[in-house]
Design an enzyme around this catalytic site. Structure first.
Site, PDB file in Angstrom:
ATOM      1  N   THR A 101       0.871  -1.173   0.000  1.00 31.72           N
ATOM      2  CA  THR A 101       0.000   0.000   0.000  1.00 31.72           C
ATOM      3  C   THR A 101       0.907   1.222   0.000  1.00 31.72           C
ATOM      4  O   THR A 101       1.623   1.484   0.955  1.00 31.72           O
ATOM      5  CB  THR A 101      -0.918   0.015   1.224  1.00 31.72           C
ATOM      6  N   LYS A 176      -7.311   1.278  -2.810  1.00 34.84           N
ATOM      7  CA  LYS A 176      -6.898   0.836  -1.471  1.00 34.84           C
ATOM      8  C   LYS A 176      -7.147   1.930  -0.436  1.00 34.84           C
ATOM      9  O   LYS A 176      -7.492   1.647   0.714  1.00 34.84           O
ATOM     10  CB  LYS A 176      -5.415   0.446  -1.472  1.00 34.84           C
ATOM     11  N   LYS A 244       0.540   4.815   8.354  1.00 31.31           N
ATOM     12  CA  LYS A 244       1.107   5.227   7.057  1.00 31.31           C
ATOM     13  C   LYS A 244       0.008   5.321   6.008  1.00 31.31           C
ATOM     14  O   LYS A 244      -0.075   6.303   5.256  1.00 31.31           O
ATOM     15  CB  LYS A 244       2.177   4.218   6.640  1.00 31.31           C
TER      16      LYS A 244
END
Length: 292
Positions: A101, A176, A244
């Site tokens: 990701t 995502k 993150k």
């Protein structure tokens, strides 16, 4: 057409999810070359027949389909564009599939750099956590050129049945972010619900058995609430990596002029947990925010 006879798969990143994913490819009969910064994490795969590579450069020289799933965007950039990187040292017609990701911007950059060297780059982040990786039930969202996606789709389907082409380079990463935005607010609700059940004197397991099959049902409720109840906070997905992801999503939302209050709240709560030393715990450790 990519077949087991003309394909060598390279796999970089054998962590919580990558180890299981690489294992599925190996058991499917593909020759597999693996690299990870800590070789000990790949020993199980090597014992099963995978070949060890000492660097991304060596992977690039031996494989024509390469999958990466590493930690952070800067790791991705180094693996692909560093002196030992895959694009820096790769061969024409190699398929590069980044399942980390990462940022849509970096996905676009890698696509352009690969295309300049007549290579094919696809951003294909996943959802499903350690359970989905172990059981080959990952959801895979892909961006890049359609022809390249179609070529590698049968390989991706070994890792999960839900493999969907989302659009041009970066589209997989944007998808995502949609996934992570849903999870961010959902995890707050799951944890609050289980804490509420406790404080109300209910049996959390009975509550979970009831509400998980109703309108409140979700993957997070069914898979992570039991871990909360049992005090299991080991990572299927690290808090530090989730932070993150939320940072990326917040930055992208800001670029689009969009407010994301639910996401911002989740980022704040998880940030407090990380500051308290929980960054290496699983995302279900948000339960501790209320319990402690």
């Amino acid at each position: 057409m990519l077949t087991k006879e003309n394909t060598v798969i390279g796999f970089i990143g054998t962590g919580v999810m990558g180890n299981s994913m690489a294992g599925h490819l190996l058991r499917a009969g593909f020759p597999l070359v693996v690299y990870t910064r800590t070789k000990e994490k790949a020993l199980g795969l090597i014992e099963q027949g995978a070949e060890w590579a000492g660097s991304p450069r060596e992977v690039a020289q031996k494989a024509n389909v390469i999958i990466t799933i590493v930690g952070y965007p800067n790791d991705v950039e180094e693996v692909y564009l560093g002196n030992e990187g895959l694009i820096t040292n790769g061969r024409e017609n190699t398929y590069l599939i980044d399942m980390t990701t990462s940022t849509p911007t970096l996905a676009e950059k890698l696509h352009g750099a690969a295309k300049a060297k007549q290579m094919h780059a696809i951003d294909a982040p996943v959802s499903g956590g350690d359970i989905g990786a172990k059981e080959a039930r990952l959801s895979i969202m892909a961006g890049g050129e359609r022809e390249a996606f179609d070529a590698v789709k049968p390989i991706l389907q070994i890792l999960g049945p839900n493999v969907i082409y989302q659009g041009k380079a970066g589209a997989g990463q944007h998808t995502k972010m949609c996934n992570q935005i849903v999870i961010a607010s959902t995890m707050i609700g799951v944890a609050e619900s289980m804490v509420y059940a406790n404080k109300a004197g209910l049996d959390p397991e009975k509550v979970l058995a009831t509400i998980s099959s109703g309108a409140a049902g979700s993957w997070s409720l069914s898979n992570l609430a039991p871990r909360m109840i049992n005090g299991d906070f080991e990572p299927g997905f690290y808090i530090k990596h989730f932070i993150k992801d939320m940072n990326i999503a917040l930055a992208e939302a800001e670029k689009m002029g969009m407010e994301a209050p639910g996401l911002a709240l989740a980022r704040s709560l998880y940030g407090e947990l990380a500051n308290d030393g929980e960054e290496n715990g699983g995302t279900q450790a948000i339960y501790k925010y209320w319990k402690e």
